[in-house]
Design a protein around this motif. Structure first.
Motif, PDB file in Angstrom:
ATOM      1  N   VAL A 267      48.839  50.923  47.352  1.00  0.00           N
ATOM      2  CA  VAL A 267      48.050  49.796  46.864  1.00  0.00           C
ATOM      3  C   VAL A 267      47.688  48.912  48.060  1.00  0.00           C
ATOM      4  CG1 VAL A 267      47.903  47.874  45.240  1.00  0.00           C
ATOM      5  CG2 VAL A 267      49.385  49.828  44.734  1.00  0.00           C
TER       6      VAL A 267
ATOM      7  N   LEU B 224      47.810  43.296  38.212  1.00  0.00           N
ATOM      8  CA  LEU B 224      47.324  44.663  38.357  1.00  0.00           C
ATOM      9  C   LEU B 224      48.050  45.562  37.365  1.00  0.00           C
ATOM     10  CD1 LEU B 224      45.721  46.872  39.796  1.00  0.00           C
ATOM     11  CD2 LEU B 224      47.530  46.961  41.529  1.00  0.00           C
TER      12      LEU B 224
ATOM     13  N   VAL C 207      42.479  51.748  36.498  1.00  0.00           N
ATOM     14  CA  VAL C 207      42.831  50.330  36.531  1.00  0.00           C
ATOM     15  C   VAL C 207      42.358  49.715  35.228  1.00  0.00           C
ATOM     16  CG1 VAL C 207      42.427  48.102  37.654  1.00  0.00           C
ATOM     17  CG2 VAL C 207      42.668  50.159  39.041  1.00  0.00           C
TER      18      VAL C 207
ATOM     19  N   CYS D 284      39.936  45.715  41.401  1.00  0.00           N
ATOM     20  CA  CYS D 284      40.715  46.785  42.039  1.00  0.00           C
ATOM     21  C   CYS D 284      40.138  48.121  41.567  1.00  0.00           C
ATOM     22  CB  CYS D 284      42.191  46.698  41.680  1.00  0.00           C
ATOM     23  SG  CYS D 284      43.013  45.193  42.262  1.00  0.00           S
TER      24      CYS D 284
ATOM     25  N   SER E   9      42.854  43.784  36.584  1.00  0.00           N
ATOM     26  CA  SER E   9      42.959  43.429  37.996  1.00  0.00           C
ATOM     27  C   SER E   9      43.470  41.999  38.137  1.00  0.00           C
ATOM     28  CB  SER E   9      41.595  43.559  38.689  1.00  0.00           C
ATOM     29  OG  SER E   9      41.144  44.900  38.691  1.00  0.00           O
TER      30      SER E   9
ATOM     31  N   THR F 229      40.874  38.804  42.512  1.00  0.00           N
ATOM     32  CA  THR F 229      40.043  39.899  43.002  1.00  0.00           C
ATOM     33  C   THR F 229      38.591  39.683  42.584  1.00  0.00           C
ATOM     34  OG1 THR F 229      40.545  41.239  41.035  1.00  0.00           O
ATOM     35  CG2 THR F 229      41.937  41.552  42.984  1.00  0.00           C
TER      36      THR F 229
ATOM     37  N   CYS G 231      42.119  46.804  46.222  1.00  0.00           N
ATOM     38  CA  CYS G 231      41.689  45.551  45.602  1.00  0.00           C
ATOM     39  C   CYS G 231      40.836  44.754  46.581  1.00  0.00           C
ATOM     40  CB  CYS G 231      42.902  44.716  45.190  1.00  0.00           C
ATOM     41  SG  CYS G 231      43.963  45.530  43.953  1.00  0.00           S
TER      42      CYS G 231
ATOM     43  N   ILE H 218      44.925  52.556  45.278  1.00  0.00           N
ATOM     44  CA  ILE H 218      44.341  51.434  44.547  1.00  0.00           C
ATOM     45  C   ILE H 218      43.908  50.408  45.593  1.00  0.00           C
ATOM     46  CG2 ILE H 218      44.666  49.718  42.740  1.00  0.00           C
ATOM     47  CD1 ILE H 218      45.026  52.617  41.799  1.00  0.00           C
TER      48      ILE H 218
ATOM     49  N   ASN I 247      46.900  43.770  47.121  1.00  0.00           N
ATOM     50  CA  ASN I 247      47.549  43.341  45.881  1.00  0.00           C
ATOM     51  C   ASN I 247      48.402  42.101  46.166  1.00  0.00           C
ATOM     52  OD1 ASN I 247      48.755  43.383  43.251  1.00  0.00           O
ATOM     53  ND2 ASN I 247      50.452  44.590  44.074  1.00  0.00           N
TER      54      ASN I 247
END
Length: 200
Positions: free
Chosen positions: A34, A42, A77, A95, A80, A84, A117, A115, A37
């Motif tokens: 990720v 998330l 996802v 994301c 989010s 974001t 973001c 993932i 984040n």
């Protein structure tokens, strides 16, 4: 018996970071990395199954439910974090999933899902007061701006929400310039930094 150098590491990640794994009759873990984040919110699913909430600051994830060898996986996802930036106003794709679909391979756990973001950014403004007829350059990290003698304000590159900034005078020739409130953490209101110049 499935043997994989990745399985032991993923099992440890399950135990230490998110939640206990092994919630199904499968034998392969599905997880990945990720990026960006920084706040809670998330939420992921695999094959439209149970929701996995990824904690703020987590740089990896592993789903609780395992998948069968050679079965498909489809990571999505579903929510989010609020800081974001979605592709359209009101969207939930701040994301996005990279390499989120595929098939589990014989003896390999899936750890290649990413993932990513994209964080909201806000303006960082330098407000210039006093005469500055000479060379004046401001810097914030790698962002560098030349200030013209007629400039009353200068817009630096926007800063991501919750990111730290630190504006400084890189060069000042022909005047003396000082900065007040030059560092801080970016909020949704943006930030204005005062640069005061005096002639020699």
């Amino acid at each position: 018996m499935i043997r994989s150098p990745l399985r032991a590491g993923l099992a440890l990640a399950c135990a230490l970071s998110l939640s206990a794994c092994g919630g199904s009759s499968g034998n392969l873990y599905v997880g990945g990395s990720v990026v960006g984040n920084t706040k809670a919110g998330l939420v992921l699913t695999n094959n439209d199954g149970p929701r996995l909430e990824v904690p703020a600051g987590a740089t990896s994830f592993v789903f609780k439910d395992l998948v069968e060898t050679d079965s498909t996986y489809n990571v999505k996802v579903v929510a989010s974090p609020p800081n974001t930036k979605p592709s359209t106003p009101g969207g939930t794709d701040g994301c996005k999933v990279v390499q989120g679909t595929g098939t589990g391979k014989a003896v390999f756990n899936v750890s290649t899902v990413r993932i990513v973001c994209t964080l909201q950014t806000y303006p960082l403004t330098a407000r210039i007061t006093g005469p500055h007829p000479g060379t004046l350059e401001l810097v914030n990290g790698a962002d560098r701006k030349v200030v013209a003698p007629t400039d009353a304000t200068v817009q630096m590159t926007e800063i991501a929400e919750d990111a730290v900034y630190g504006l400084a005078v890189l060069k000042s020739e022909g005047q003396t310039c000082t900065i007040a409130n030059g560092s801080g953490t970016m909020t949704t209101a943006g930030a204005t930094v005062d640069v005061t110049c005096t002639a020699p």
